[in-house]
Design an enzyme around this catalytic site. Structure first.
Site, PDB file in Angstrom:
ATOM      1  N   ARG A 273       0.621  -1.071  -0.585  1.00  0.00           N
ATOM      2  CA  ARG A 273       0.294   0.379   0.099  1.00  0.00           C
ATOM      3  C   ARG A 273       0.920   1.276   0.219  1.00  0.00           C
ATOM      4  NH1 ARG A 273      -3.686  -2.772  -1.581  1.00  0.00           N
ATOM      5  NH2 ARG A 273      -5.931  -3.261  -0.310  1.00  0.00           N
ATOM      6  N   GLU A 302      -3.192   8.394  -3.649  1.00  0.00           N
ATOM      7  CA  GLU A 302      -3.471   6.635  -4.145  1.00  0.00           C
ATOM      8  C   GLU A 302      -5.007   7.927  -5.068  1.00  0.00           C
ATOM      9  OE1 GLU A 302      -2.327   3.328  -4.518  1.00  0.00           O
ATOM     10  OE2 GLU A 302      -3.446   2.876  -6.108  1.00  0.00           O
ATOM     11  N   HIS A 320      -1.200   0.811  -9.468  1.00  0.00           N
ATOM     12  CA  HIS A 320      -2.430  -0.701  -8.886  1.00  0.00           C
ATOM     13  C   HIS A 320      -2.732  -1.188 -10.016  1.00  0.00           C
ATOM     14  CE1 HIS A 320      -3.867  -0.716  -4.821  1.00  0.00           C
ATOM     15  NE2 HIS A 320      -3.748  -1.651  -4.403  1.00  0.00           N
TER      16      HIS A 320
HETATM   17  N1  NAD Z   1      -1.071  -3.879  -5.168  1.00  0.00           N
HETATM   18  C1  NAD Z   1      -1.386  -4.507  -4.734  1.00  0.00           C
HETATM   19  O1  NAD Z   1      -2.041  -4.754  -6.023  1.00  0.00           O
HETATM   20  C2  NAD Z   1      -2.282  -5.718  -4.371  1.00  0.00           C
HETATM   21  C3  NAD Z   1      -2.741  -6.684  -4.105  1.00  0.00           C
HETATM   22  C4  NAD Z   1      -2.412  -7.707  -3.520  1.00  0.00           C
HETATM   23  C5  NAD Z   1      -2.302  -7.726  -2.069  1.00  0.00           C
HETATM   24  N2  NAD Z   1      -1.862  -5.992  -1.965  1.00  0.00           N
HETATM   25  C6  NAD Z   1      -1.468  -5.897  -0.560  1.00  0.00           C
HETATM   26  O2  NAD Z   1      -1.063  -6.753   0.035  1.00  0.00           O
HETATM   27  C7  NAD Z   1      -0.543  -6.471   1.554  1.00  0.00           C
HETATM   28  C8  NAD Z   1      -0.738  -8.707   1.734  1.00  0.00           C
HETATM   29  O3  NAD Z   1      -1.091  -8.978   2.038  1.00  0.00           O
HETATM   30  P1  NAD Z   1      -0.994 -10.814   1.925  1.00  0.00           P
HETATM   31  O4  NAD Z   1      -2.463 -11.590   1.316  1.00  0.00           O
HETATM   32  O5  NAD Z   1       0.317 -11.593   1.981  1.00  0.00           O
HETATM   33  O6  NAD Z   1      -1.045 -10.672   3.664  1.00  0.00           O
HETATM   34  P2  NAD Z   1      -0.780 -11.249   4.833  1.00  0.00           P
HETATM   35  O7  NAD Z   1      -1.337 -11.611   5.531  1.00  0.00           O
HETATM   36  O8  NAD Z   1      -0.183 -12.827   4.136  1.00  0.00           O
HETATM   37  O9  NAD Z   1       0.935 -10.602   4.667  1.00  0.00           O
HETATM   38  C9  NAD Z   1       1.520  -9.761   5.456  1.00  0.00           C
HETATM   39  C10 NAD Z   1       2.076 -10.232   6.236  1.00  0.00           C
HETATM   40  O10 NAD Z   1       2.910  -8.562   6.756  1.00  0.00           O
HETATM   41  C11 NAD Z   1       3.409  -8.949   7.676  1.00  0.00           C
HETATM   42  N3  NAD Z   1       3.292  -8.094   8.510  1.00  0.00           N
HETATM   43  C12 NAD Z   1       2.432  -7.162   9.785  1.00  0.00           C
HETATM   44  N4  NAD Z   1       2.772  -6.025  10.172  1.00  0.00           N
HETATM   45  C13 NAD Z   1       4.256  -6.114   9.796  1.00  0.00           C
HETATM   46  C14 NAD Z   1       5.074  -5.507  10.507  1.00  0.00           C
HETATM   47  N5  NAD Z   1       5.219  -4.188  11.139  1.00  0.00           N
HETATM   48  N6  NAD Z   1       6.294  -5.437  10.286  1.00  0.00           N
HETATM   49  C15 NAD Z   1       6.668  -7.040   9.159  1.00  0.00           C
HETATM   50  N7  NAD Z   1       5.581  -7.418   8.874  1.00  0.00           N
HETATM   51  C16 NAD Z   1       4.685  -7.246   8.986  1.00  0.00           C
HETATM   52  C17 NAD Z   1       2.178 -10.133   8.794  1.00  0.00           C
HETATM   53  O11 NAD Z   1       2.669 -10.974   9.954  1.00  0.00           O
HETATM   54  C18 NAD Z   1       2.632 -11.398   7.005  1.00  0.00           C
HETATM   55  O12 NAD Z   1       3.176 -12.204   7.209  1.00  0.00           O
HETATM   56  C19 NAD Z   1      -1.822  -6.246   1.425  1.00  0.00           C
HETATM   57  O13 NAD Z   1      -3.055  -6.222   2.794  1.00  0.00           O
HETATM   58  C20 NAD Z   1      -2.935  -5.697   0.651  1.00  0.00           C
HETATM   59  O14 NAD Z   1      -2.435  -4.304   1.041  1.00  0.00           O
HETATM   60  C21 NAD Z   1      -1.712  -5.031  -2.664  1.00  0.00           C
HETATM   61  O1  DGY Z   2      -5.280  -5.497  -1.630  1.00  0.00           O
HETATM   62  C1  DGY Z   2      -5.708  -6.112  -2.604  1.00  0.00           C
HETATM   63  O2  DGY Z   2      -5.514  -7.027  -3.171  1.00  0.00           O
HETATM   64  C2  DGY Z   2      -5.128  -4.660  -4.294  1.00  0.00           C
HETATM   65  O3  DGY Z   2      -4.680  -3.476  -3.985  1.00  0.00           O
HETATM   66  C3  DGY Z   2      -6.023  -5.345  -5.468  1.00  0.00           C
HETATM   67  O4  DGY Z   2      -5.693  -6.464  -5.447  1.00  0.00           O
END
Ligand code: NAD
Ligand code: DGY
Length: 384
Positions: A273, A302, A320
């Site tokens: 994010r 954004e 994004h």
């Molecule tokens: N750009 C995009 O389109 C897109 C797509 C998918 C997800 N995302 C973002 O990616 C994030 C992660 O998704 P995910 O499915 O891997 O989630 P997830 O919950 O599997 O992984 C997140 C990880 O972050 C760790 N974490 C939390 N706080 C932390 C900190 N202070 N320091 C270090 N690590 C920390 C957690 O322990 C966890 O392992 C989502 O929350 C979303 O915001 C963005």
């Molecule tokens: O959190 C998410 O899923 C992304 O930002 C969009 O796929």
């Protein structure tokens, strides 16, 4: 009084009224809802980001569930309105739900869904693409070519970094961070250093096993290290990718001070994010360190970029799109739709395994795939 918002209606005589604030890819999600006696209303407004007022107008007097987007502000105003309209469920079409005030949802007894798992590999692939594009200066070279500037091979032309044998740093080694790490390790034989609040045991086992395989084949083995602090990753990583959730512990996790301890020729990738990075500090750092490069999918304000970012040759910026593969986006729509069937369905007990919901050729389990506040609301878990 908010203006009425334009909609497309499916199964007009359905008993339950479900709204989607945006058209979503595929048709399976619509079919799954109409099969369960839902009248599906899809907002067709041309506005990219709907305001709270727009969504209040969509919810109206009677509404059973809403599928919304990460660009919307789901807080007290919307959850109280949804609850007054008889609604019991909301699902973000995203895994991240930092745009949702879960406490407000709990207060009004509204279940909050998200869409984990189906976007893990797609998002990791974009992070890997940005890593490679930044290290080999692909976007700069493409612009140079199109501008007609290429007049022959030169030893110094667009020299970048070799990934093999370098260190990949991952901050937030959850689903996406771990998938990204595997791609960079297996694809480019990089060594891993990661920081997470929890141990990434499966990832560690993978790197150990792959290292043994390489060694057995006479190659340099890859290694892993779980860092005791984020600073350790920033100091040692050649390519560092950010994958934590956004909350108050990760807001501006990358700031001026932390940028200053990174290697001068490091690559930073952000597909998590925008506010995880202090973008003003990043622009300054990019100006002062021309060999430092970034690949950004997300931005602090954004859809805007902070002043100066668009002018930086050492930044690759994309809008994004990390989860934007057809299969993933259709799957996200499916999971989001099933999440709002909360009235008729229990909650899937393992949101980390959503595979059974994604097979187009077989009916999905009768469960809501991922409800983040299931425990707070005391919802029944599926026995499947
Ligand atoms: N750009 C995009 O389109 C897109 C797509 C998918 C997800 N995302 C973002 O990616 C994030 C992660 O998704 P995910 O499915 O891997 O989630 P997830 O919950 O599997 O992984 C997140 C990880 O972050 C760790 N974490 C939390 N706080 C932390 C900190 N202070 N320091 C270090 N690590 C920390 C957690 O322990 C966890 O392992 C989502 O929350 C979303 O915001 C963005
Ligand atoms: O959190 C998410 O899923 C992304 O930002 C969009 O796929």
């Amino acid at each position: 009084m908010a203006k009425p918002v334009s909609i497309e209606v499916w199964n007009p005589s359905g008993k339950y009224r479900v709204i989607s604030t945006k058209a979503m890819p595929g048709t399976r999600w619509i079919r799954l809802l109409t099969d369960q006696d839902c009248r599906v209303e899809i907002c067709t407004s041309k506005k990219t980001i709907l305001s709270v007022e727009d969504i209040l107008a969509l919810i109206g007097e009677k509404c059973d569930g809403v599928i919304g987007q990460l660009t919307e502000d789901w807080g007290e105003a919307l959850f109280s309105a949804l609850s007054r309209a008889g609604g019991k469920a909301f699902s973000n079409m995203a895994v991240g739900y930092n745009n949702v005030d879960v406490n407000a949802a709990n207060k009004y007894g509204v279940a909050v869904g998200n869409t984990p798992g189906v976007l893990t590999e797609t998002t990791a692939e974009l992070a890997a693409s940005l890593s490679v594009a930044a290290s080999r200066r692909i976007v700069e070279a493409d612009e140079f070519m199109r501008a007609g500037l290429y007049d022959g091979w030169l030893p110094h032309l667009f020299v970048g970094n070799l990934l093999k044998g370098q260190t990949v740093g991952v901050i937030g080694a959850g689903r996406i961070g771990s998938a990204y790490a595997r791609m960079m390790i297996e694809g480019f034989k990089m060594n891993l250093i990661y920081y997470d609040l929890y141990q990434a045991t499966r990832l560690e086992k993978f790197v150990t096993a792959y290292g043994e395989f390489l060694k057995a084949n006479g190659e340099q083995p890859v290694t892993w290290k779980r860092a005791g602090s984020m600073e350790e990753v920033l100091r040692e990583g050649d390519v560092i990718s950010l994958h934590p959730i956004l909350d108050k512990t990760t807001y501006h996790l990358i700031n001026k001070e932390r940028l200053s301890i990174m290697k001068k020729e490091a690559i930073l990738v952000n597909c998590s994010r925008g506010p995880v990075v202090d973008e003003v500090a990043l622009v300054e750092h990019l100006k002062e360190n021309p060999m430092f490069r970034v690949g950004l999918d997300v931005f602090e304000d954004e859809p805007y970029m902070k002043p100066g970012l668009a002018d930086m040759k050492n930044a690759i910026v994309v809008p994004h799109i990390a989860s934007a593969s057809k299969w993933t986006r259709e799957g996200m729509a499916t999971l989001a739709a099933l999440n709002v069937l909360i009235k008729g369905y229990p909650v899937w007990s393992n949101p980390n395994n959503v595979e059974p919901f994604l097979n187009e050729n077989s009916p999905p389990p009768a469960a809501c795939p991922s409800i983040v506040n299931a425990k707070n609301l005391g919802l029944t878990a599926s026995k499947l």
